[in-house]
Scaffold this active site. Structure first.
Site, mmCIF file in Angstrom:
data_model
loop_
_atom_site.group_PDB
_atom_site.id
_atom_site.type_symbol
_atom_site.label_atom_id
_atom_site.label_comp_id
_atom_site.label_asym_id
_atom_site.label_seq_id
_atom_site.Cartn_x
_atom_site.Cartn_y
_atom_site.Cartn_z
ATOM 1 N N HIS A 83 42.367 -4.185 6.125
ATOM 2 C CA HIS A 83 41.024 -3.751 5.715
ATOM 3 C C HIS A 83 40.442 -2.774 6.737
ATOM 4 O O HIS A 83 39.508 -3.090 7.471
ATOM 5 C CB HIS A 83 40.111 -4.963 5.517
ATOM 6 C CG HIS A 83 40.424 -5.747 4.292
ATOM 7 N ND1 HIS A 83 41.140 -6.941 4.323
ATOM 8 C CD2 HIS A 83 40.149 -5.515 2.978
ATOM 9 C CE1 HIS A 83 41.271 -7.399 3.086
ATOM 10 N NE2 HIS A 83 40.685 -6.555 2.247
ATOM 11 N N ASN A 84 40.979 -1.579 6.745
ATOM 12 C CA ASN A 84 40.515 -0.515 7.622
ATOM 13 C C ASN A 84 40.198 0.731 6.788
ATOM 14 O O ASN A 84 40.218 0.676 5.556
ATOM 15 C CB ASN A 84 41.574 -0.223 8.696
ATOM 16 C CG ASN A 84 42.965 -0.054 8.072
ATOM 17 O OD1 ASN A 84 43.104 0.592 7.024
ATOM 18 N ND2 ASN A 84 43.979 -0.626 8.699
ATOM 19 N N SER A 85 39.931 1.848 7.445
ATOM 20 C CA SER A 85 39.537 3.044 6.691
ATOM 21 C C SER A 85 40.702 3.621 5.891
ATOM 22 O O SER A 85 40.477 4.368 4.927
ATOM 23 C CB SER A 85 38.965 4.105 7.626
ATOM 24 O OG SER A 85 39.963 4.641 8.473
ATOM 25 N N HIS A 144 33.350 0.305 -0.096
ATOM 26 C CA HIS A 144 33.488 -1.040 -0.669
ATOM 27 C C HIS A 144 33.921 -2.100 0.332
ATOM 28 O O HIS A 144 33.712 -3.303 0.089
ATOM 29 C CB HIS A 144 34.465 -1.012 -1.851
ATOM 30 C CG HIS A 144 35.905 -1.080 -1.459
ATOM 31 N ND1 HIS A 144 36.603 -0.002 -0.965
ATOM 32 C CD2 HIS A 144 36.776 -2.121 -1.464
ATOM 33 C CE1 HIS A 144 37.836 -0.362 -0.695
ATOM 34 N NE2 HIS A 144 37.981 -1.648 -0.979
ATOM 35 N N HIS A 158 42.721 1.768 4.065
ATOM 36 C CA HIS A 158 42.597 1.069 2.783
ATOM 37 C C HIS A 158 41.465 1.690 1.959
ATOM 38 O O HIS A 158 41.614 1.905 0.746
ATOM 39 C CB HIS A 158 42.325 -0.414 3.013
ATOM 40 C CG HIS A 158 41.883 -1.155 1.784
ATOM 41 N ND1 HIS A 158 42.693 -1.352 0.687
ATOM 42 C CD2 HIS A 158 40.674 -1.733 1.479
ATOM 43 C CE1 HIS A 158 42.025 -2.019 -0.245
ATOM 44 N NE2 HIS A 158 40.805 -2.257 0.211
ATOM 45 N N GLN A 196 54.039 -12.142 -2.765
ATOM 46 C CA GLN A 196 53.838 -10.961 -3.599
ATOM 47 C C GLN A 196 54.098 -11.269 -5.077
ATOM 48 O O GLN A 196 53.377 -10.804 -5.955
ATOM 49 C CB GLN A 196 54.732 -9.818 -3.123
ATOM 50 C CG GLN A 196 54.286 -9.197 -1.818
ATOM 51 C CD GLN A 196 52.910 -8.544 -1.938
ATOM 52 O OE1 GLN A 196 52.695 -7.678 -2.772
ATOM 53 N NE2 GLN A 196 51.990 -8.972 -1.089
#
Length: 787
Positions: A520-522, A560, A524, A736
Site C-alpha cells: 500500500h504505497n504510491s 483511495h 499501488h 492467491q
C-alpha cells in the site's frame, strides 16, 4: 358486508363483466391437486362475495377439483446406488400407499428422471458417500425444482435423507443442503410406510397448500374483477389492480385501514348492511344490488351475491402462537390489549415511509398468516435471514475446509475489537506530510525526463508495467503518471485549475503515501489510477458516465489509500488505534483516506485543485469521490457486486436480447453510482488480471505486508486475524487461489460482461492456472525453483 364477523372476500363486478381467467389449464389432470387446495383455502377461511353469480366455468373447476383430489397420487423418486432391504422397504411402502415410484441408481439418472416427472417426494440414500454426494444431489434437485412451473405455480419438492443408524451427527448440514427430514436406517416395511404417510400429511401437503396460496394470489392479481379482502376485524388486507382501476384508490391508501374509514355510498338503504350480515351469520346467501363509493365520490351500482363459506368444524382457526399480525383468522376477544395491538399494527401497515426490505418483510408476514404451520415456520426462518445485516456475504464452510479463504475474509471483511487495559495508549493519529523539499521544483509534462517519458509511452495499454515506472521515478510514479493521465482526460480544464496546482496536489498526495509499505504505497495508487483510466476508455463505461464522473473516478483512484499504514482495519480495531476510535471501528481506513485527501487538498491554495469550481459542482464531485473511496472497503464487497449484477448486468442483457435501447439503464443516477463503485473496486484489486510477471510481483508484495502484520500482532499480543499469513508456513499459491475464487472471479465476470475485457479475463485464467500448478506441486513460494 363489511360488518360481517367472518373473514370474507369481496369481488366487485362492472356491468361489462368478463370471466376472470385462472392461471392454469382447466382440464389438466396434473393440476387437479392445485385446484383442490385453492378452493380448500377459500372454503376454510373466506366468505365469497361475488357482485354477480358464480360463472359456470368456475363451478366446473370447483367440481373437477374436489373430485380429482380423492384420486391424488403422489410421485416418489428413490435414489439408491444399489438394491438392498432398505430400498425394497420403500418400494413396498410406495406400492401400499398407492404412490407412483421411480428408482434411480446415479445422480445423473435421478436428475433426468426428476426433470421428466417432477416428483413430489425424493428419498436419497445417504449411507454410502463413496457412490455419490447426497447433499450435492439434493441441492441440484431443489435448484431444478425452482425452475419448473407446474400447473401455474412453482414446484417445490420434499426431500428425505436416509442415514445409517450409527450416525448421530447434527442435522444442520442436511437442512442447509435442502433436506426436509432425516430417516434413520430401518428396513422394516411398516416403518417405511408410516414415514411416507407422515410426509404426505405433513411436508408434502403443506407444500401443496403453499402452491395453492401462490395460485390464489396470481388469480386475484390477474382477475378483471375488483377484489377486496378484509379480516374478521374489518381491516382491509388486500385489493387487486382491477379494484384500484375501478374504485380509484391505490393499495397504500387502503391496506391496514378499517372498512369504516372508507367512505360509503348514501344510495344504500339504511338497514341493508344489517340485512347482509344477518344472512351471513345464519350461513345463508344474500343476493341483490349494492352501491359502492369510488374515491372521486361517484357511486357505482353492483349486482352482488354473497356466499358465506365455512370450513369443517366452523371458522378456520389459526393455532400458531407468537405471531403479531393485523389479519389473524382467530377471534381476538374483547380485551383492551388486543384492540390496542390491532390499532397499532394497522397504523404501522399504513405508514408511507417504507424501505424496500420493509415491504418484502410485510408481504411475507401477510403470507404467513394464511399458511399452515410448516410453511409459517419456514417463512419465520426467511424473515430471520432478511433481518440480518449480512444479506450479500456467502456463508463459508468450517475454518478447516478452507483456512486461506476464512483468514482473508477475517482480515478484509470483518471488524475485530477487544477491550483495552488502562495502561494501553491508543496510537496517535498521523499528521499529514508536507511536500518534501526535493519535490518542490516545478515539474510539467514538458519537463519529464526522457527515460520516464519513454517508460510511460504505452500507459494507455493494460499491459503497462508500473514496476518499471516505479524504478525510473525513484518510487514516485504517482506524480508522473498522474500528470499524464489527468492531462489526457482534461482534468485541469474541467476543474479550471493551472497545471502547477495539479502538479503540487499530486506531489503532496504522493508524499502522504508510505514508501515503507511493501504494497500500500504510491506505486499501488498509480497502478489503480492506471486501471481506472483504462476502464474509463471502454465504450460502455463512456456511455454511462459524465465528465464529472470521470474526474471523480481519477481523483478517487489517486487518493483511495493515502496514508495507509500497511495494516488492515481489523488490526487497527484490535490495537485500539486512534483512527479506529475516531471512526467507531467502521470503514476505518477508507474513511481516513477520504477525509485526509480533502484536508490535504483544501488547506493550501497552492494544491487546492477544487478552488475554482462552483459550490454545487464541488459538492457533487466531493460526494462522488467519497462514495468511490468508501466502496473500496471490503465488508460491502458482495453487496456492491450483487447490486451491479441485478441492477445493471441482468436488465442490460434482457434489453439487448429484445433489441431495445439500453440508454435508460446506463445513465440513470442510481446505476451511474453502481458503475463507479464497481469500476474503482475492480481497479483496486485487479492484480490477478495483470500480465503474469506483474501479478506475481503484486502477490509477493501483499503477502509481505500481511506477514509483517502477523509478526506485529504476535509481538504485541494482539489477535492474529490472518493466521495463515505466517511467513514460515504460508502457501502463497493457496492464498492467491482463495482470493481469486472468493473475491475476483465473480466480480470480473460481471465487469467483463459490462465493459468487455477479454484480455483481462485471459490474464486471470493464465494466472489462476499458474498458482494452481504451483499448489499441485505443493510449492509455497511465488515461483518454482530454478531447474
Amino acid at each position: 358486508p363489511h360488518l360481517s364477523p367472518a373473514v370474507w372476500t369481496v369481488i366487485l363486478s362492472t356491468a361489462s363483466h368478463k370471466n376472470a381467467s385462472l392461471p392454469f389449464s382447466l382440464f389438466d389432470p396434473s393440476s387437479f391437486r392445485h385446484y383442490y387446495l385453492i378452493f380448500y383455502y377459500i372454503y376454510s377461511i373466506c366468505v365469497i362475495c361475488l357482485y354477480k353469480p358464480l360463472s359456470n366455468s368456475l363451478v366446473a373447476v370447483i367440481t373437477l377439483a374436489l373430485c380429482a383430489y380423492s384420486s391424488l397420487c403422489l410421485q416418489v423418486l428413490l435414489v439408491f446406488a444399489k438394491e438392498d432391504s432398505q430400498s425394497n422397504g420403500f418400494c413396498w411402502a410406495c406400492e401400499k400407499a398407492t404412490f407412483r415410484c421411480s428408482m434411480a441408481r446415479t445422480p445423473e439418472s435421478a436428475l433426468e428422471c426428476f426433470l421428466e416427472k417432477h416428483h413430489d417426494l425424493v428419498i436419497i440414500d445417504h449411507r454410502h458417500s463413496r457412490h455419490f454426494d447426497a447433499e450435492a444431489l439434493c441441492r441440484k434437485l431443489l435448484m431444478f425444482s425452482k425452475q419448473i412451473c407446474h400447473g401455474g405455480v412453482w414446484v417445490t419438492t420434499c426431500v428425505l435423507s436416509l442415514r445409517p443408524d450409527r450416525e448421530e451427527a447434527s442435522v444442520m448440514p442436511l437442512i442447509n443442503a435442502g433436506f426436509n427430514r432425516r430417516y434413520v436406517e430401518n428396513a422394516n416395511m411398516m416403518a417405511c410406510y408410516n414415514e411416507l404417510l407422515q410426509l404426505e400429511h405433513g411436508e408434502v401437503r403443506a407444500q401443496f397448500k403453499l402452491r395453492a396460496g401462490n395460485a390464489i394470489f396470481t388469480a386475484l392479481e390477474q382477475s378483471q374483477e375488483a377484489i377486496e379482502i378484509t379480516s374478521e376485524d374489518q381491516v382491509i388486507q388486500y385489493v387487486n389492480p382491477a379494484y384500484e382501476s375501478i374504485m380509484g384508490y391505490q393499495q397504500g391508501e387502503l391496506i391496514g385501514k378499517e372498512i369504516i374509514e372508507v367512505p360509503k355510498s348514501e344510495k344504500n338503504k339504511p338497514d341493508l348492511l344489517e340485512t347482509i350480515n344477518s344472512c351471513i351469520r345464519k350461513g345463508k346467501e344474500w343476493q341483490g344490488i349494492y352501491y359502492a363509493k369510488k374515491k372521486n365520490g361517484d357511486s357505482i351500482q353492483q349486482n352482488v351475491k354473497i356466499t358465506p363459506v365455512i370450513g369443517q368444524g366452523g371458522k378456520h382457526k389459526d393455532r400458531r402462537k407468537g405471531s403479531l399480525d393485523v389479519r389473524s383468522t382467530t377471534s381476538r376477544g374483547s380485551d383492551g390489549s388486543s384492540q390496542r395491538r390491532h390499532s397499532s399494527m394497522a397504523r404501522i401497515h399504513s405508514m408511507t415511509i417504507e424501505a424496500p426490505i420493509t415491504k418484502v418483510i410485510n408481504i411475507i408476514n401477510a403470507a404467513q398468516e394464511s399458511s399452515p404451520m410448516p410453511v409459517a415456520e419456514a417463512l419465520d426462518r426467511v424473515l430471520e435471514i432478511l433481518r440480518t445485516t449480512e444479506l450479500y456475504s456467502p456463508q463459508l464452510g468450517t475454518k478447516d475446509e478452507d483456512p486461506h479463504t476464512n483468514d482473508l475474509v477475517g482480515g478484509l471483511m470483518t471488524v475485530s475489537s477487544r477491550s483495552f487495559k488502562k495502561s494501553e495508549t491508543p496510537k496517535q493519529l498521523p499528521s499529514p506530510h508536507h511536500i518534501p523539499s526535493h519535490l518542490i521544483t516545478p515539474l510539467s509534462l514538458n519537463d519529464i525526463p526522457p527515460r520516464i517519458a519513454q517508460t510511460m509511452e504505452n500507459e494507455d495499454s493494460w499491459d503497462f508495467d508500473i514496476v518499471n515506472l516505479e524504478a525510473a521515478t525513484l518510487k514516485r510514479p504517482l506524480t508522473y503518471l498522474g500528470l499524464k493521465i489527468f492531462s489526457r482526460f482534461g482534468v485541469c480544464e474541467f476543474l479550471n485549475c493551472p497545471e502547477a496546482t495539479l502538479r503540487s496536489w499530486l506531489q503532496v498526495i504522493e508524499a502522504n503515501y508510505h514508501s515503507t509499505n511493501s504494497y500500500h504505497n504510491s506505486s499501488h495508487a498509480a497502478d489503480v489510477l492506471h486501471a481506472t483510466a483504462y476502464f474509463l476508455c471502454k465504450e460502455r463505461v463512456k456511455q454511462s458516465l459524465d465528465p464529472i464522473d470521470e474526474v471523480a473516478a481519477l481523483i478517487a483512484a489517486t487518493v483511495h489509500d493515502v496514508d495507509h499504514p500497511g495494516r488492515t482495519n481489523s488490526f487497527l480495531c484490535n490495537a485500539g488505534s486512534e483512527l479506529a476510535i475516531l471512526y467507531n471501528d467502521t470503514a476505518v481506513l477508507e474513511s481516513h483516506h477520504a477525509a485526509l485527501a480533502f484536508q490535504i487538498t483544501t488547506r493550501d491554495d497552492k494544491c487546492n485543485i477544487f478552488k475554482n469550481i462552483e459550490r454545487n459542482e464541488y459538492r457533487t464531485l466531493r460526494q462522488a469521490i467519497i462514495d468511490m473511496v468508501l466502496a473500496t472497503e471490503m465488508t460491502k464487497h458482495f453487496e456492491h457486486v450483487n447490486k451491479f449484477v441485478n441492477s445493471i448486468n441482468k436488465p442490460l442483457a434482457a434489453l439487448e436480447e429484445n433489441g431495445e435501447n439500453v440508454k435508460s439503464i446506463l445513465t440513470s443516477p442510481e446505476n451511474r453510482i453502481l458503475v463507479k463503485r464497481m469500476l474503482i473496486k475492480c481497479a483496486d484489486i485487479s492484480n490477478p488480471c495483470r500480465p503474469q510477471e506483474l501479478c506475481i510481483e503484486w502477490a509477493g508484495r501483499i503477502s509481505e505486508e500481511y506477514f509483517a502484520q502477523t509478526d506485529e500482532e504476535k509481538r504485541q499480543g494482539l489477535p492474529v486475524v490472518m493466521p495463515v499469513f505466517d511467513r514460515n508456513t504460508c502457501s502463497i499459491p493457496k492464498s492467491q487461489i482463495s482470493f481469486i475464487d472468493y473475491f475476483i472471479t465473480d466480480m470480473f465476470d460481471a465487469w467483463d460482461a459490462f465493459a468487455d475485457l477479454p484480455n483481462l479475463m485471459q490474464h486471470l485464467d493464465n494466472n489462476f492456472k499458474y498458482w494452481k500448478g504451483l499448489d499441485e506441486r505443493k510449492l509455497h513460494s511465488l515461483r518454482p525453483p530454478p531447474e
